[in-house]
Design a protein around this motif. Structure first.
Motif, mmCIF file in Angstrom:
data_model
loop_
_atom_site.group_PDB
_atom_site.id
_atom_site.type_symbol
_atom_site.label_atom_id
_atom_site.label_comp_id
_atom_site.label_asym_id
_atom_site.label_seq_id
_atom_site.Cartn_x
_atom_site.Cartn_y
_atom_site.Cartn_z
ATOM 1 N N UNK A 1 0.830 -1.211 0.000
ATOM 2 C CA UNK A 1 0.000 0.000 0.000
ATOM 3 C C UNK A 1 0.863 1.259 0.000
ATOM 4 N N UNK A 2 1.949 1.254 0.768
ATOM 5 C CA UNK A 2 2.853 2.413 0.808
ATOM 6 C C UNK A 2 3.525 2.649 -0.531
ATOM 7 N N UNK A 3 3.902 1.576 -1.204
ATOM 8 C CA UNK A 3 4.531 1.716 -2.518
ATOM 9 C C UNK A 3 3.570 2.379 -3.494
ATOM 10 N N UNK A 4 2.353 1.858 -3.557
ATOM 11 C CA UNK A 4 1.349 2.453 -4.449
ATOM 12 C C UNK A 4 1.052 3.898 -4.062
ATOM 13 N N UNK A 5 0.834 4.130 -2.761
ATOM 14 C CA UNK A 5 0.498 5.478 -2.294
ATOM 15 C C UNK A 5 1.593 6.469 -2.671
ATOM 16 N N UNK A 6 2.843 6.116 -2.414
ATOM 17 C CA UNK A 6 3.953 7.024 -2.716
ATOM 18 C C UNK A 6 4.091 7.278 -4.213
ATOM 19 N N UNK A 7 3.995 6.227 -5.013
ATOM 20 C CA UNK A 7 4.136 6.372 -6.465
ATOM 21 C C UNK A 7 3.010 7.261 -7.025
ATOM 22 N N UNK A 8 1.782 7.005 -6.620
ATOM 23 C CA UNK A 8 0.658 7.793 -7.128
ATOM 24 C C UNK A 8 0.697 9.232 -6.618
ATOM 25 N N UNK A 9 1.112 9.426 -5.381
ATOM 26 C CA UNK A 9 1.245 10.783 -4.847
ATOM 27 C C UNK A 9 2.300 11.563 -5.633
#
Length: 135
Positions: A49-57
């Protein structure tokens, strides 16, 4: 009825993290009629979830994370995101069941839902497509 689920190992999360770099930054722009700003990630693995959140942010999206299926369904209804990134293997409510409920509500019929999972359960993936996941 409680659905069976199993947490993923840190090793599978790390392997997934290294594969994220292969996803095109513009992959979410395949729905040009939607001005995408809010993305909801429904994922129980905090590392993924952190990987996706950071990439999309970093791509300019406002990102919210829900850690299980029930919280994800509630977040869809409250936040009305422009798109959802959905894991299939979730505690409390499976990704397929969540997707079926979301697609049964008229206001979410056309909302893009991108499904992913570390599982190789082809029946579950086929069920997700039948329920309305983006292919």
């Amino acid at each position: 009825m409680r659905r069976h689920w199993s947490p993923r190992s840190r090793a599978s999360s790390t392997a997934f993290a290294s594969s994220w770099k292969n996803i095109s930054p513009g992959a979410l722009n395949r729905w040009p009629s939607i001005s995408m700003k809010r993305i909801l990630i429904i994922e129980d693995d905090q590392i993924v979830a952190s990987i996706y959140r950071n990439k999309l942010a970093m791509e300019g999206f406002s990102v919210t994370v829900a850690a299980d299926g029930e919280a994800g369904l509630e977040s869809v209804r409250q936040l009305r995101p422009d798109a959802v990134v959905l894991d299939l293997m979730l505690p409390k409510l499976s990704g397929v069941d969540l997707l079926k409920q979301v697609r049964s509500e008229p206001q979410f019929e056309k909302m893009p839902v991108i499904v992913f999972s570390n599982t190789y359960l082809t029946n579950m993936v086929q069920d997700a497509w039948k329920a309305g996941a983006a292919g």
